[in-house]
Enzyme design. Structure first.
Site, mmCIF file in Angstrom:
data_model
loop_
_atom_site.group_PDB
_atom_site.id
_atom_site.type_symbol
_atom_site.label_atom_id
_atom_site.label_comp_id
_atom_site.label_asym_id
_atom_site.label_seq_id
_atom_site.Cartn_x
_atom_site.Cartn_y
_atom_site.Cartn_z
ATOM 1 N N HIS A 1 0.837 -1.205 0.000
ATOM 2 C CA HIS A 1 0.000 0.000 0.000
ATOM 3 C C HIS A 1 0.875 1.260 0.000
ATOM 4 O O HIS A 1 0.613 2.208 -0.733
ATOM 5 C CB HIS A 1 -0.868 0.071 1.261
ATOM 6 C CG HIS A 1 -1.935 -0.977 1.370
ATOM 7 N ND1 HIS A 1 -2.055 -1.788 2.467
ATOM 8 C CD2 HIS A 1 -2.944 -1.312 0.537
ATOM 9 C CE1 HIS A 1 -3.105 -2.590 2.304
ATOM 10 N NE2 HIS A 1 -3.659 -2.332 1.138
ATOM 11 N N LYS B 1 -17.591 -6.781 7.327
ATOM 12 C CA LYS B 1 -16.280 -7.293 7.743
ATOM 13 C C LYS B 1 -15.863 -6.544 8.999
ATOM 14 O O LYS B 1 -15.656 -5.333 8.971
ATOM 15 C CB LYS B 1 -15.233 -7.034 6.652
ATOM 16 C CG LYS B 1 -15.219 -8.084 5.560
ATOM 17 C CD LYS B 1 -13.869 -8.133 4.851
ATOM 18 C CE LYS B 1 -13.837 -7.286 3.600
ATOM 19 N NZ LYS B 1 -12.523 -7.140 2.988
ATOM 20 N N ARG C 1 -2.170 -6.072 -8.426
ATOM 21 C CA ARG C 1 -1.112 -7.041 -8.134
ATOM 22 C C ARG C 1 -1.114 -8.194 -9.124
ATOM 23 O O ARG C 1 -0.070 -8.636 -9.579
ATOM 24 C CB ARG C 1 -1.296 -7.626 -6.719
ATOM 25 C CG ARG C 1 -0.938 -6.666 -5.628
ATOM 26 C CD ARG C 1 -1.496 -7.121 -4.308
ATOM 27 N NE ARG C 1 -2.939 -6.952 -4.305
ATOM 28 C CZ ARG C 1 -3.704 -7.050 -3.221
ATOM 29 N NH1 ARG C 1 -3.164 -7.350 -2.064
ATOM 30 N NH2 ARG C 1 -4.993 -6.856 -3.298
ATOM 31 N N SER D 1 -2.811 -7.556 2.944
ATOM 32 C CA SER D 1 -3.132 -7.467 4.361
ATOM 33 C C SER D 1 -3.523 -8.847 4.888
ATOM 34 O O SER D 1 -3.147 -9.224 5.994
ATOM 35 C CB SER D 1 -4.292 -6.498 4.599
ATOM 36 O OG SER D 1 -3.970 -5.228 4.118
HETATM 37 P P1 ADP Z 1 -5.773 -6.010 0.549
HETATM 38 O O1 ADP Z 1 -6.230 -6.761 -0.672
HETATM 39 O O2 ADP Z 1 -4.324 -6.144 0.830
HETATM 40 O O3 ADP Z 1 -6.681 -6.175 1.750
HETATM 41 P P2 ADP Z 1 -6.922 -3.365 0.264
HETATM 42 O O4 ADP Z 1 -8.349 -3.707 0.119
HETATM 43 O O5 ADP Z 1 -6.556 -2.612 1.480
HETATM 44 O O6 ADP Z 1 -5.904 -4.531 0.110
HETATM 45 O O7 ADP Z 1 -6.436 -2.615 -1.051
HETATM 46 C C1 ADP Z 1 -6.348 -1.256 -1.260
HETATM 47 C C2 ADP Z 1 -5.710 -0.989 -2.611
HETATM 48 O O8 ADP Z 1 -4.322 -1.243 -2.531
HETATM 49 C C3 ADP Z 1 -6.225 -1.893 -3.723
HETATM 50 O O9 ADP Z 1 -6.223 -1.175 -4.916
HETATM 51 C C4 ADP Z 1 -5.198 -2.981 -3.780
HETATM 52 O O10 ADP Z 1 -5.141 -3.589 -5.044
HETATM 53 C C5 ADP Z 1 -3.946 -2.187 -3.477
HETATM 54 N N1 ADP Z 1 -2.917 -3.023 -2.910
HETATM 55 C C6 ADP Z 1 -2.994 -3.798 -1.819
HETATM 56 N N2 ADP Z 1 -1.826 -4.438 -1.607
HETATM 57 C C7 ADP Z 1 -0.995 -4.047 -2.606
HETATM 58 C C8 ADP Z 1 0.345 -4.370 -2.972
HETATM 59 N N3 ADP Z 1 1.058 -5.247 -2.274
HETATM 60 N N4 ADP Z 1 0.879 -3.777 -4.057
HETATM 61 C C9 ADP Z 1 0.143 -2.922 -4.781
HETATM 62 N N5 ADP Z 1 -1.124 -2.587 -4.511
HETATM 63 C C10 ADP Z 1 -1.697 -3.129 -3.435
#
Ligand code: ADP
Length: 164
Positions: A18, A42, A91, A130
């Site tokens: 992130h 959630k 990703r 996460s």
């Molecule tokens: P997660 O899938 O890790 O729970 P979130 O719902 O918090 O992630 O995702 C928020 C944004 O950050 C989304 O667009 C997700 O694709 C992106 N994101 C999450 N992890 C990564 C990563 N390791 N690299 C790039 N983008 C990420």
């Protein structure tokens, strides 16, 4: 005219994946709002307040980056605000399949002038999520270096210790 973008996610908790996307998005716009999505279905590991505090602490020296949270339809949050883009990270193909559908629906719902913007994850972060990090820490493990900042890892350990 200030160009302000939003980056959305659960951030439960925020990872280096992130953080990388946030830093890269911040360099593309004048201001970036990190929008934590409240999902009533959630429960999550951390409360929205805890996630907000942790993210604010990580970016405390970056006045162009702020944190907010919202519930409900993304377009309802975006349309009345001075935002020109919603940024997401990609990703894998799985992210892409989900995101393209969401973006195409949002295209119909966003007002004129709001674009969905996608940044490709760096290879070293493409397996960082996460949920991976939570899974490792929930069973007493320590995630490989470079997945999550130490401060966040500490908070996760405290949280799981409280939960027992
Ligand atoms: P997660 O899938 O890790 O729970 P979130 O719902 O918090 O992630 O995702 C928020 C944004 O950050 C989304 O667009 C997700 O694709 C992106 N994101 C999450 N992890 C990564 C990563 N390791 N690299 C790039 N983008 C990420």
């Amino acid at each position: 005219m200030i160009r302000r973008a939003l980056i959305t996610g659960s951030f439960d908790p925020i990872t280096y994946g992130h953080i990388d996307i946030i830093n890269r998005a911040a360099s593309m716009f004048d201001e970036l709002v990190i929008g934590i999505i409240k999902n009533p279905r959630k429960g999550g590991l951390f409360t929205i307040e805890e996630r907000t505090e942790m993210i604010e602490d990580l970016f405390k020296d970056r006045p162009e980056i702020s944190v907010d949270s919202f519930q409900g339809l993304l377009a309802d949050y975006v349309n009345p605000r001075d935002l020109c883009a919603v940024v997401r990270g990609l990703r894998t193909e799985k992210d892409f399949a989900y995101e393209i559908e969401m973006a195409q629906v949002n295209q119909q719902l966003f007002r004129e002038g709001v674009e969905s913007v996608f940044l490709m994850a760096r290879p070293e972060y493409s397996i960082v999520s996460s949920s991976n990090v939570r899974e490792i820490v929930s069973v007493g493990g320590t995630p490989p270096e470079g997945m999550v900042p130490d401060k966040i890892l500490q908070k996760m350990k405290e949280k799981y210790a409280q939960k027992g």
